[in-house]
Design an enzyme around this catalytic site. Structure first.
Site, mmCIF file in Angstrom:
data_model
loop_
_atom_site.group_PDB
_atom_site.id
_atom_site.type_symbol
_atom_site.label_atom_id
_atom_site.label_comp_id
_atom_site.label_asym_id
_atom_site.label_seq_id
_atom_site.Cartn_x
_atom_site.Cartn_y
_atom_site.Cartn_z
ATOM 1 C CE LYS A 206 -10.492 9.831 -2.906
ATOM 2 N NZ LYS A 206 -11.350 8.677 -2.819
ATOM 3 C CD GLU A 212 2.817 4.971 4.653
ATOM 4 O OE1 GLU A 212 2.018 5.928 4.710
ATOM 5 O OE2 GLU A 212 2.508 3.810 4.980
ATOM 6 N N GLY A 267 -9.063 5.096 -4.361
ATOM 7 C CA GLY A 267 -7.622 5.021 -4.616
ATOM 8 C C GLY A 267 -7.235 3.868 -5.529
ATOM 9 N NE ARG A 268 -10.365 -1.079 -2.993
ATOM 10 C CZ ARG A 268 -10.735 -0.318 -1.968
ATOM 11 N NH1 ARG A 268 -9.877 0.554 -1.461
ATOM 12 N NH2 ARG A 268 -11.933 -0.424 -1.440
ATOM 13 C CD GLU A 353 -6.884 -0.495 0.109
ATOM 14 O OE1 GLU A 353 -5.821 -0.440 0.760
ATOM 15 O OE2 GLU A 353 -7.172 0.340 -0.766
ATOM 16 C CG HIS A 384 12.006 -22.640 -12.470
ATOM 17 N ND1 HIS A 384 12.558 -23.848 -12.812
ATOM 18 C CD2 HIS A 384 11.462 -22.130 -13.598
ATOM 19 C CE1 HIS A 384 12.376 -24.053 -14.111
ATOM 20 N NE2 HIS A 384 11.715 -23.028 -14.620
ATOM 21 C CE LYS A 516 -3.684 4.541 6.119
ATOM 22 N NZ LYS A 516 -4.548 5.334 5.257
#
Ligand code: F6P
Length: 550
Positions: A206, A212, A267-268, A353, A384, A516
């Site tokens: 965005k 990254e 974003g999410r 978030e 398990h 950041k």
């Protein structure tokens, strides 16, 4: 509005909690044969059974009163009308516009956003059809076989989760890959599977500034140019999705290959936008639109159903009941469908978030707990691994069990009935967590063994299950584009509802910024191997240790 914990509605719930906290669901079921009937909701084939919760009719009534007190109906309208409810960023939160299939105008700053949404959808359709049909060619004239989405967080988790979930709907000729981590292992392992002549990179960011993503995008471009030997060919192999068109073009992506999203798409909450491009390419535009249809179905339900019949609202209220009154801090998402293995990670970002915040909309510290720690794993694998703690641990974790009635997969000779085994386990877990196993049940079970060996009586306590451990059960016909869209949108509205009651802004994410900033200060010290004295002794010594040993 008054601080929510100071309201009469909150106090009524606190008092009610004292009355009910020791009630056992086993007894609630025994005393009311209609408990399931009264405590489930349905939206077409989506069944939400919330009867295995530590609630009574009174609990529901009091929780609904709390939602009303928090002004949920009003806030719901404000969300859907495009009001700038994300006030810390002065933005609307209009993911619902992305799946507004009726195309009803929705205005932001006086401008109807639907023409923008429709324009992007037509661009997604064009590109996805060209890639799928082979009209779009790589620099050497070959069809695209691999699509590599480079993005992180909301620009990765949604498309990656959906492409896994809907693999049976995917093209056999195209492989989708997702690179998110700045660790070179992620990109390297993906590039090993790709050929530059037949790979399309989607740089999804965005902001188009996320460290990254940009690092991976530059490395992918270097890898590509090494083979293609001509920057001109970038236009056949790189597209971007961003609200920062200029930065995408500066990167070298041709203007017509830039898909836009707007500041009112968080974003999410962005998998419904052009961030879903990789999904549309992999499963086709018709299927992508079915995801939107599913989201739209959930939106209509959320905006119109009375609160007590509203699935996301009831999910949210039950969550609040546990987090704020029972003090249960975590929440597990347990999909009994292997294709939904990434759903817990996806919802982790969506929920944590959004609602992992301690400052309220009144700019003051909130007085109650907010978002839970969300985690999970596909069933039966989790059984398990960590279900021991779910059954007998000292902390109680409410769970959502999620399962389609029919699997998209059938083995050629399915005599082993995989799906029935999966379903049996789903049911068994929800039942045993709820009902538990009493001391007398265990003694009865061990009667013969204890008769033969009386010292085994010591083991009785180890085999007791307290039960009374809550869960929701969510069932739907099959894992299809539409049912997945509906499921995701239901969780989005659950998160929104909780945020409203907690009086927080669910649409910003200042909490991820600080790390950041510090990373930007640390990186030059590592790059230059400069001795660090800037930070605390631990941080300095860690930096210096790395520098001295690399
Ligand atoms: O760091 C968190 C975050 O801002 C998320 O909210 C977002 O989904 C992700 O980073 C990626 O951001 P972008 O799409 O701008 O690269």
């Amino acid at each position: 509005m008054a601080e929510i914990t100071k309201t009469a509605e909150w106090r009524a719930l606190e008092n009610h909690f004292k009355d009910i906290k020791n009630s056992h669901m086993r007894d609630l079921f025994m005393s009311d044969p209609e408990r399931f009937d009264k405590n489930h909701l349905q939206l077409n084939d989506f069944l939400f059974d919330f009867s295995k919760n530590r609630i009574t009719d009174e609990t529901k009534k009091l929780l609904i009163a709390l939602a009303e007190k928090a002004g949920l109906q009003d806030w719901r309208g404000r969300l859907f009308s495009g009001e700038k409810i994300n006030f810390t960023e002065n933005r609307a939160a209009l993911h619902i516009a992305l799946r507004n299939r009726a195309n009803k105008p929705i205005k932001v700053d006086g401008e109807d956003v639907m023409p923008l949404v429709n324009h992007e959808l037509s661009k997604i359709r064009k590109l996805s059809e060209e890639i799928r049909s082979g009209v779009w060619k790589g620099f050497s004239g070959k069809k695209i076989k691999s699509i590599v989405n480079i993005g992180i967080g909301g620009s990765d988790l949604g498309p990656s989760m959906v492409c896994d979930a809907l693999r049976p709907f995917g093209s056999e000729d195209i492989s989708p890959y997702f690179v998110s981590n700045v660790d070179a292992a992620d990109l390297s392992q993906t590039l090993e599977k790709c050929d530059p002549e037949t790979t399309l990179f989607i740089v999804a960011s965005k902001t188009f500034s996320t460290q990254e993503t940009m690092t991976n995008a530059f490395s992918a471009r270097d890898w590509f140019i090494k083979k293609a030997k001509n920057n001109e060919f970038i236009k056949n192999h790189f597209v971007a999705i961003s609200s920062n068109e200029k930065a995408a073009e500066d990167f070298g992506i041709h203007a017509e290959n830039v898909f836009v999203l707007w500041d009112w798409v968080g974003g999410r909450y962005s998998m419904w936008s052009s961030i879903g491009l990789s999904i549309a390419i992999f499963i086709g535009m018709e299927n992508f639109e079915q995801i939107l249809e599913g989201g739209y179905e959930a939106d209509n339900h959320f905006i119109s159903a009375p609160l007590e019949e509203n699935i996301p609202v009831m999910m949210a209220l039950i969550g609040i009941w546990y987090i704020n009154f029972f003090n249960f801090s975590t929440f597990a998402v347990l999909p009994y469908d292997h294709c939904l293995a990434k759903l817990p990670s996806y919802l982790q970002q969506a929920d944590m978030e959004s609602n992992g915040k301690f400052i309220g909309r009144d700019n003051k510290k909130v007085c109650q707990k907010t978002g839970p720690i969300l985690w999970g794993e596909a069933g039966t694998n989790g059984q398990h691994a960590f279900y021991q703690l779910l059954h007998q641990g000292t902390q109680i974790t409410p769970c959502d069990f999620i399962m389609p009635l029919h699997s998209n997969y059938k083995l050629a000779d399915d005599k082993n009935d995989h799906h029935k085994i999966l379903q049996a386990n789903f049911i068994a877990q929800t039942q045993s967590l709820m009902i538990g196993k009493s001391i007398s049940d265990v003694e009865n079970e061990m009667k013969n063994e204890i008769m033969d060996n009386p010292s085994l009586k010591n083991l009785v306590s180890h085999r007791i299950f307290e039960g009374n451990r809550p869960s929701n059960s969510i069932l739907f016909e099959s894992l299809s584009p539409k049912s997945l869209g509906r499921l995701i949108a239901i969780y989005e509205h659950k998160i929104f509802t909780q945020g409203i009651i907690w009086n927080i802004n669910s649409f910003d994410q200042w909490g991820v910024e600080y790390g950041k900033q510090i990373a930007k200060l640390v990186l030059p010290k590592l790059e230059s191997k400069q001795h660090s004295e800037t930070f605390d002794s631990s941080t300095n010594n860690l930096i210096n240790y790395i520098n001295n040993n690399t």
